[in-house]
Design a protein around this motif. Structure first.
Motif, PDB file in Angstrom:
ATOM      1  N   ILE A   1      39.797 -88.582  28.456  1.00  0.00           N
ATOM      2  CA  ILE A   1      39.539 -89.190  27.157  1.00  0.00           C
ATOM      3  C   ILE A   1      40.828 -89.258  26.349  1.00  0.00           C
ATOM      4  N   SER A   2      41.605 -88.181  26.383  1.00  0.00           N
ATOM      5  CA  SER A   2      42.879 -88.163  25.676  1.00  0.00           C
ATOM      6  C   SER A   2      43.810 -89.258  26.178  1.00  0.00           C
ATOM      7  N   SER A   3      43.909 -89.397  27.488  1.00  0.00           N
ATOM      8  CA  SER A   3      44.806 -90.391  28.078  1.00  0.00           C
ATOM      9  C   SER A   3      44.389 -91.817  27.737  1.00  0.00           C
ATOM     10  N   MET A   4      43.094 -92.032  27.591  1.00  0.00           N
ATOM     11  CA  MET A   4      42.601 -93.371  27.282  1.00  0.00           C
ATOM     12  C   MET A   4      42.868 -93.748  25.831  1.00  0.00           C
ATOM     13  N   ILE A   5      42.649 -92.810  24.905  1.00  0.00           N
ATOM     14  CA  ILE A   5      42.715 -93.127  23.482  1.00  0.00           C
ATOM     15  C   ILE A   5      44.131 -93.047  22.918  1.00  0.00           C
ATOM     16  N   TYR A   6      44.890 -92.045  23.371  1.00  0.00           N
ATOM     17  CA  TYR A   6      46.182 -91.765  22.752  1.00  0.00           C
ATOM     18  C   TYR A   6      47.343 -92.233  23.619  1.00  0.00           C
ATOM     19  N   GLU A   7      48.440 -92.521  22.982  1.00  0.00           N
ATOM     20  CA  GLU A   7      49.639 -92.905  23.715  1.00  0.00           C
ATOM     21  C   GLU A   7      50.272 -91.698  24.400  1.00  0.00           C
TER      22      GLU A   7
ATOM     23  N   ASN B   1      48.195 -84.639  23.768  1.00  0.00           N
ATOM     24  CA  ASN B   1      48.453 -83.394  23.043  1.00  0.00           C
ATOM     25  C   ASN B   1      47.093 -82.805  22.700  1.00  0.00           C
ATOM     26  N   ILE B   2      46.514 -82.091  23.666  1.00  0.00           N
ATOM     27  CA  ILE B   2      45.117 -81.679  23.588  1.00  0.00           C
ATOM     28  C   ILE B   2      44.809 -80.925  22.299  1.00  0.00           C
ATOM     29  N   ALA B   3      45.671 -79.976  21.923  1.00  0.00           N
ATOM     30  CA  ALA B   3      45.382 -79.143  20.759  1.00  0.00           C
ATOM     31  C   ALA B   3      45.184 -79.978  19.498  1.00  0.00           C
ATOM     32  N   SER B   4      46.096 -80.920  19.235  1.00  0.00           N
ATOM     33  CA  SER B   4      45.999 -81.724  18.025  1.00  0.00           C
ATOM     34  C   SER B   4      44.894 -82.773  18.121  1.00  0.00           C
ATOM     35  N   GLN B   5      44.452 -83.061  19.329  1.00  0.00           N
ATOM     36  CA  GLN B   5      43.444 -84.101  19.524  1.00  0.00           C
ATOM     37  C   GLN B   5      42.023 -83.549  19.656  1.00  0.00           C
ATOM     38  N   LEU B   6      41.878 -82.227  19.643  1.00  0.00           N
ATOM     39  CA  LEU B   6      40.572 -81.607  19.883  1.00  0.00           C
ATOM     40  C   LEU B   6      39.467 -82.126  18.952  1.00  0.00           C
ATOM     41  N   PRO B   7      39.710 -82.324  17.636  1.00  0.00           N
ATOM     42  CA  PRO B   7      38.624 -82.833  16.787  1.00  0.00           C
ATOM     43  C   PRO B   7      38.047 -84.146  17.297  1.00  0.00           C
ATOM     44  N   THR B   8      38.921 -85.042  17.762  1.00  0.00           N
ATOM     45  CA  THR B   8      38.459 -86.319  18.302  1.00  0.00           C
ATOM     46  C   THR B   8      37.811 -86.154  19.669  1.00  0.00           C
TER      47      THR B   8
END
Length: 226
Positions: free
Chosen positions: A125-131, A134-141
């Motif tokens: 999910i992180s790789s799809m949404i973000y460029e 950075n799992i820690a900063s992206q955890l809310p999403t």
């Protein structure tokens, strides 16, 4: 480091029937979230197994309707067969049935004899949404997205929830894993676990979301108005 039993004890103290009822019925509840939660959960359930660009864009759009930022991307190349297999396997899983296997190298979750590293859910999910990942900063999403996709398995992990449980807003992969494990214990042994399930079923929401609402209310109640 606070462990899962400490988290269970803290949850057991916060999740009183009075707090649960207030969280579900109080005026503080965001009206957009109240109105949209069932719509979003139903869309994710009905689109399970459908991996077209259109369906992923809608999933991301629904998730970001609960956030204050804009997604960077909706590239599908990282949603591989392994993630699709996990979706099928965990679609009807419940957190209270999950087994946690925490080693120095990996943080595993197991359901019905199949196990995966927690990162195998977060990273696609992180790789799809973000460029950049950075799992820690992206955890809310990421945890909102996973909750909508697996509402009985993955809790959301927001700043206020983190503060209620850990005493600070520092959100990390390790803290999320510990929170899941402690929450799993609560769903099986907590004083008001059956009451939470009853109220959640009555209102057509996930018990994990009702707990999220209650923890947010607990934090707001301790925070003086500016």
């Amino acid at each position: 480091m606070i462990d899962s039993m400490d988290i269970f004890a803290k949850l057991d103290g916060i999740l009183t029937k009075e707090a649960i009822d207030k969280a579900q019925n109080g005026e503080h509840v965001n009206e957009w979230q109240r109105a949209s939660y069932a719509v979003i959960i139903n869309y994710f359930a009905n689109s399970a197994g459908k991996h077209s660009e259109k369906n992923w864009v809608k999933r991301i759009a629904f998730t970001y309707s609960w956030l204050q930022s804009v997604p960077k991307s909706a590239t599908l190349s990282t949603i591989d067969e392994n993630f699709i297999t996990m979706e099928k396997h965990f679609l009807h899983a419940k957190l209270k049935k999950i087994k946690f296997i925490d080693t120095e190298e990996e943080k595993m979750i197991r359901f019905k004899k199949k196990q995966y590293n927690l990162n195998e859910f977060l990273i696609p999910i992180s790789s799809m949404i973000y460029e950049k990942e950075n799992i820690a900063s992206q955890l809310p999403t990421l945890t909102k997205f996973l909750h909508f996709m697996f509402p009985q398995t993955f809790p959301m992990f927001e700043k206020n929830v983190c503060k209620s449980i850990f005493g600070s807003s520092f959100q990390s992969y390790n803290r999320y894993y510990s929170y899941m494990e402690g929450l799993k214990t609560y769903m099986n042994e907590g004083t008001n676990n059956l009451y939470i399930e009853k109220i959640a079923e009555k209102h057509g929401i996930s018990p994990l979301y009702l707990i999220d609402l209650t923890l947010n209310l607990n934090f707001d109640a301790k925070t003086p108005d500016a």
